[in-house]
Design a protein around this motif. Structure first.
Motif, PDB file in Angstrom:
ATOM      1  N   SER A  62     -29.713 -46.653 -62.825  1.00  0.00           N
ATOM      2  CA  SER A  62     -28.278 -46.991 -62.745  1.00  0.00           C
ATOM      3  C   SER A  62     -27.662 -46.332 -61.441  1.00  0.00           C
ATOM      4  CB  SER A  62     -27.578 -46.721 -64.141  1.00  0.00           C
ATOM      5  OG  SER A  62     -28.203 -47.617 -65.020  1.00  0.00           O
ATOM      6  N   ALA A  63     -28.065 -45.346 -61.206  1.00  0.00           N
ATOM      7  CA  ALA A  63     -27.553 -44.408 -60.096  1.00  0.00           C
ATOM      8  C   ALA A  63     -28.496 -43.069 -60.077  1.00  0.00           C
ATOM      9  CB  ALA A  63     -26.267 -43.874 -60.502  1.00  0.00           C
ATOM     10  N   ALA A  64     -28.390 -42.571 -58.903  1.00  0.00           N
ATOM     11  CA  ALA A  64     -29.103 -41.350 -58.271  1.00  0.00           C
ATOM     12  C   ALA A  64     -28.151 -40.546 -57.272  1.00  0.00           C
ATOM     13  CB  ALA A  64     -30.126 -41.667 -57.629  1.00  0.00           C
ATOM     14  N   TRP A  65     -28.303 -39.320 -57.295  1.00  0.00           N
ATOM     15  CA  TRP A  65     -27.498 -38.199 -56.406  1.00  0.00           C
ATOM     16  C   TRP A  65     -28.382 -37.244 -55.900  1.00  0.00           C
ATOM     17  CZ3 TRP A  65     -26.506 -39.539 -61.525  1.00  0.00           C
ATOM     18  CH2 TRP A  65     -25.396 -40.489 -61.918  1.00  0.00           C
ATOM     19  N   ASP A  66     -28.079 -37.036 -54.374  1.00  0.00           N
ATOM     20  CA  ASP A  66     -29.146 -36.172 -53.742  1.00  0.00           C
ATOM     21  C   ASP A  66     -28.284 -34.731 -53.997  1.00  0.00           C
ATOM     22  OD1 ASP A  66     -30.641 -38.168 -52.688  1.00  0.00           O
ATOM     23  OD2 ASP A  66     -29.455 -38.625 -51.007  1.00  0.00           O
ATOM     24  N   ALA A  67     -26.863 -34.737 -54.438  1.00  0.00           N
ATOM     25  CA  ALA A  67     -26.356 -33.556 -54.632  1.00  0.00           C
ATOM     26  C   ALA A  67     -25.629 -33.613 -55.919  1.00  0.00           C
ATOM     27  CB  ALA A  67     -25.291 -33.162 -53.167  1.00  0.00           C
ATOM     28  N   VAL A  68     -25.556 -32.374 -56.624  1.00  0.00           N
ATOM     29  CA  VAL A  68     -24.474 -32.333 -57.692  1.00  0.00           C
ATOM     30  C   VAL A  68     -23.510 -30.958 -57.539  1.00  0.00           C
ATOM     31  CG1 VAL A  68     -26.183 -33.662 -59.040  1.00  0.00           C
ATOM     32  CG2 VAL A  68     -26.189 -30.917 -58.884  1.00  0.00           C
ATOM     33  N   ASP A  69     -22.566 -31.173 -58.488  1.00  0.00           N
ATOM     34  CA  ASP A  69     -21.760 -30.159 -58.300  1.00  0.00           C
ATOM     35  C   ASP A  69     -21.701 -29.274 -59.590  1.00  0.00           C
ATOM     36  OD1 ASP A  69     -20.451 -30.902 -55.848  1.00  0.00           O
ATOM     37  OD2 ASP A  69     -19.144 -31.969 -56.908  1.00  0.00           O
ATOM     38  N   VAL A  70     -21.594 -27.873 -59.582  1.00  0.00           N
ATOM     39  CA  VAL A  70     -21.628 -26.965 -60.645  1.00  0.00           C
ATOM     40  C   VAL A  70     -20.199 -26.662 -60.572  1.00  0.00           C
ATOM     41  CG1 VAL A  70     -22.141 -25.080 -61.921  1.00  0.00           C
ATOM     42  CG2 VAL A  70     -23.905 -26.781 -61.044  1.00  0.00           C
ATOM     43  N   VAL A  71     -19.221 -26.363 -61.534  1.00  0.00           N
ATOM     44  CA  VAL A  71     -17.868 -25.972 -61.418  1.00  0.00           C
ATOM     45  C   VAL A  71     -17.434 -24.824 -62.202  1.00  0.00           C
ATOM     46  CG1 VAL A  71     -15.535 -26.731 -61.405  1.00  0.00           C
ATOM     47  CG2 VAL A  71     -17.152 -28.596 -60.841  1.00  0.00           C
ATOM     48  N   THR A  72     -16.976 -23.829 -61.792  1.00  0.00           N
ATOM     49  CA  THR A  72     -16.450 -22.658 -62.874  1.00  0.00           C
ATOM     50  C   THR A  72     -15.153 -22.447 -62.656  1.00  0.00           C
ATOM     51  OG1 THR A  72     -17.076 -20.904 -61.385  1.00  0.00           O
ATOM     52  CG2 THR A  72     -18.891 -21.835 -62.881  1.00  0.00           C
ATOM     53  N   ALA A  73     -14.327 -21.703 -62.877  1.00  0.00           N
ATOM     54  CA  ALA A  73     -13.244 -21.155 -62.933  1.00  0.00           C
ATOM     55  C   ALA A  73     -12.989 -20.534 -61.529  1.00  0.00           C
ATOM     56  CB  ALA A  73     -12.547 -20.148 -63.943  1.00  0.00           C
ATOM     57  N   ASP A  74     -14.174 -20.126 -60.915  1.00  0.00           N
ATOM     58  CA  ASP A  74     -14.184 -19.503 -59.511  1.00  0.00           C
ATOM     59  C   ASP A  74     -14.334 -20.356 -58.625  1.00  0.00           C
ATOM     60  OD1 ASP A  74     -14.016 -16.950 -60.818  1.00  0.00           O
ATOM     61  OD2 ASP A  74     -16.186 -16.837 -60.744  1.00  0.00           O
ATOM     62  N   GLY A  75     -14.538 -21.779 -58.829  1.00  0.00           N
ATOM     63  CA  GLY A  75     -14.523 -22.680 -57.843  1.00  0.00           C
ATOM     64  C   GLY A  75     -15.875 -23.595 -57.966  1.00  0.00           C
ATOM     65  N   ARG A  76     -16.051 -24.598 -56.978  1.00  0.00           N
ATOM     66  CA  ARG A  76     -17.027 -25.531 -57.067  1.00  0.00           C
ATOM     67  C   ARG A  76     -18.344 -25.356 -56.189  1.00  0.00           C
ATOM     68  NH1 ARG A  76     -16.272 -31.087 -58.673  1.00  0.00           N
ATOM     69  NH2 ARG A  76     -14.385 -30.500 -59.100  1.00  0.00           N
ATOM     70  N   ARG A  77     -19.458 -25.339 -56.871  1.00  0.00           N
ATOM     71  CA  ARG A  77     -20.703 -25.502 -55.933  1.00  0.00           C
ATOM     72  C   ARG A  77     -21.056 -26.763 -55.642  1.00  0.00           C
ATOM     73  NH1 ARG A  77     -21.344 -21.438 -59.564  1.00  0.00           N
ATOM     74  NH2 ARG A  77     -21.313 -19.120 -58.986  1.00  0.00           N
ATOM     75  N   THR A  78     -21.477 -27.168 -54.639  1.00  0.00           N
ATOM     76  CA  THR A  78     -22.190 -28.414 -54.346  1.00  0.00           C
ATOM     77  C   THR A  78     -23.618 -28.142 -54.094  1.00  0.00           C
ATOM     78  OG1 THR A  78     -20.216 -29.604 -53.623  1.00  0.00           O
ATOM     79  CG2 THR A  78     -22.556 -30.596 -53.002  1.00  0.00           C
ATOM     80  N   LEU A  79     -24.530 -28.452 -54.860  1.00  0.00           N
ATOM     81  CA  LEU A  79     -25.983 -27.960 -54.743  1.00  0.00           C
ATOM     82  C   LEU A  79     -26.684 -29.265 -54.176  1.00  0.00           C
ATOM     83  CD1 LEU A  79     -26.323 -26.748 -58.285  1.00  0.00           C
ATOM     84  CD2 LEU A  79     -25.726 -25.212 -56.323  1.00  0.00           C
ATOM     85  N   ALA A  80     -27.261 -28.893 -52.937  1.00  0.00           N
ATOM     86  CA  ALA A  80     -28.236 -29.966 -52.347  1.00  0.00           C
ATOM     87  C   ALA A  80     -29.489 -30.095 -53.136  1.00  0.00           C
ATOM     88  CB  ALA A  80     -28.388 -29.511 -50.988  1.00  0.00           C
TER      89      ALA A  80
END
Length: 392
Positions: A62-80
């Motif tokens: 249905s969908a696919a992503w080359d990057a995803v986000d991991v979010v904490t109170a300290d901020g957002r990391r975008t993981l390639a």
């Protein structure tokens, strides 16, 4: 009672993947039966997993992503994720693929619940709940849920509820998926997070998940989801909940009996395909199905092999103990794991495909003192139980 070469007991995701693998590998000449009270069709679950593009499942996604986000109170990391990608598979196209494979294989469908499975070492008889024999076979692949044959030192659950939300105007970023958002309130004992998997600008799965010892009430999941949607800035008054998905998956270092008798093999969670540290199952299930397909095509026994290396099961047991005993903070632990390692290494570890060298690198980035305490405690309990019960 019919007589066949191979019986699949259960017709869900694990059996569907095996049927597809048999068809893909060109298995022929085998008499096959499927025993399940419900012929699975349509949409009843969603699997999200990572892997390299180009597999047989690509047309079904249905969908696919080359990057995803991991979010904490300290901020957002975008993981390639390259060379991997995160993918979503809904059940309907997999069931359709399995149905087509079932027809080409000439499989017999027995729409009845299975009861006892009795193996005399040469043939196996599958009976109904009333004891009436249904089918006899050379091999049985059984994907029905089972409890561990030996209880674990830690027994947690991955439990969740997801809403498929539809908007009448562009609302979601179809190119951006959230793998883990830890800004949700955390349980006293466990880890909680939300995630967002958008299929389009107007349709997305928004889910609340906990890793903890016990499930919540239905109202509690709904409250958590409403709060998470508010955190995301979503106006639920302008959205329609099209589907609801619930699930409970074991996270335990308990031992599942993958081969309870010579000619019976268990698949899925019952066969050890669920990763104890996260509850993820699909990739190992698909990997084992592929192995079964290749073995059958070569005229060999349908044995899938271990889902994960023994050292990974030990690492999972230590991690679960550290979380269960409060030796590490769950949010900080997962945040640190992604912050100090290449995302591709973390994801391959969770799939059970990293090398010894990579595993050592991962361990070196974990909080060493509490993890050592967890490892020592785990070793002590293993030794104590072995002394108390030398024959188990």
């Amino acid at each position: 009672m019919i007589d066949v070469d191979l019986v699949l007991v259960g017709g869900g995701g694990a059996a569907s993947l095996v049927l597809a693998a048999m068809d893909r590998e060109g298995v022929s000449g085998l008499r096959v039966a499927v025993v399940d009270p419900v012929h699975k069709r349509g949409q009843d679950r969603t699997w999200a997993f990572w892997g390299e593009p180009g597999g047989f499942l690509d047309p079904l996604l249905s969908a696919a992503w080359d990057a995803v986000d991991v979010v904490t109170a300290d901020g957002r990391r975008t993981l390639a994720l390259h060379p991997l990608r995160y993918a979503m598979l809904r059940s309907a196209p997999l069931y359709e693929l399995a149905g087509a494979a079932e027809q080409r294989l000439g499989a017999v469908r027995i729409t009845a619940p299975a009861g006892a499975v009795e193996d005399d070492g040469e043939r196996v008889v599958v009976s109904g709940p009333d004891g009436e024999p249904l089918v006899r076979a050379g091999w049985v692949l059984d994907s029905r849920p089972r409890r561990p044959v030996r209880a674990g030192r830690t027994a947690w659950l991955q439990h969740f509820r997801g809403w498929w939300l539809e908007a009448d105007r562009p609302t979601f970023d179809a190119g951006s998926a959230v793998l883990m958002d830890f800004r949700t309130p955390q349980p006293r004992r466990g880890v909680a997070f939300g995630y967002v998997l958008p299929v389009s600008e107007r349709f997305a799965l928004v889910e609340y998940t906990e890793f903890s010892p016990a499930v919540l009430t239905g109202d509690a999941y709904d409250t958590a989801l409403r709060d998470y949607c508010a955190l995301l800035g979503l106006d639920l008054g302008a959205l329609v909940v099209r589907e609801v998905e619930d699930g409970v998956i074991p996270m335990t270092d308990g031992v599942f009996e993958a081969r309870p008798s010579p000619r019976v093999v268990r698949l899925g969670t019952a066969g050890g395909a669920t990763r104890p540290s996260t509850g993820f199952t699909f990739t190992a299930m698909a990997r084992q199905a592929g192995r079964i397909g290749r073995e059958l095509a070569a005229g060999r026994a349908p044995l899938p092999g271990p889902a994960y290396p023994a050292r990974h099961r030990w690492m999972d047991a230590v991690q679960l103990r550290a979380l269960d005993k409060g030796l590490v903070d769950g949010v900080a632990f997962f945040g640190r794991l992604f912050d100090r390692n290449p995302p591709e290494r973390v994801l391959r570890f969770l799939d059970g495909t990293t090398s010894w060298r990579e595993d050592l690198a991962l361990m070196s980035t974990s909080p060493l003192t509490p993890m050592m305490r967890a490892a020592v405690g785990d070793a002590f309990e293993r030794t104590t139980k072995a002394v108390e019960s030398p024959f188990t």
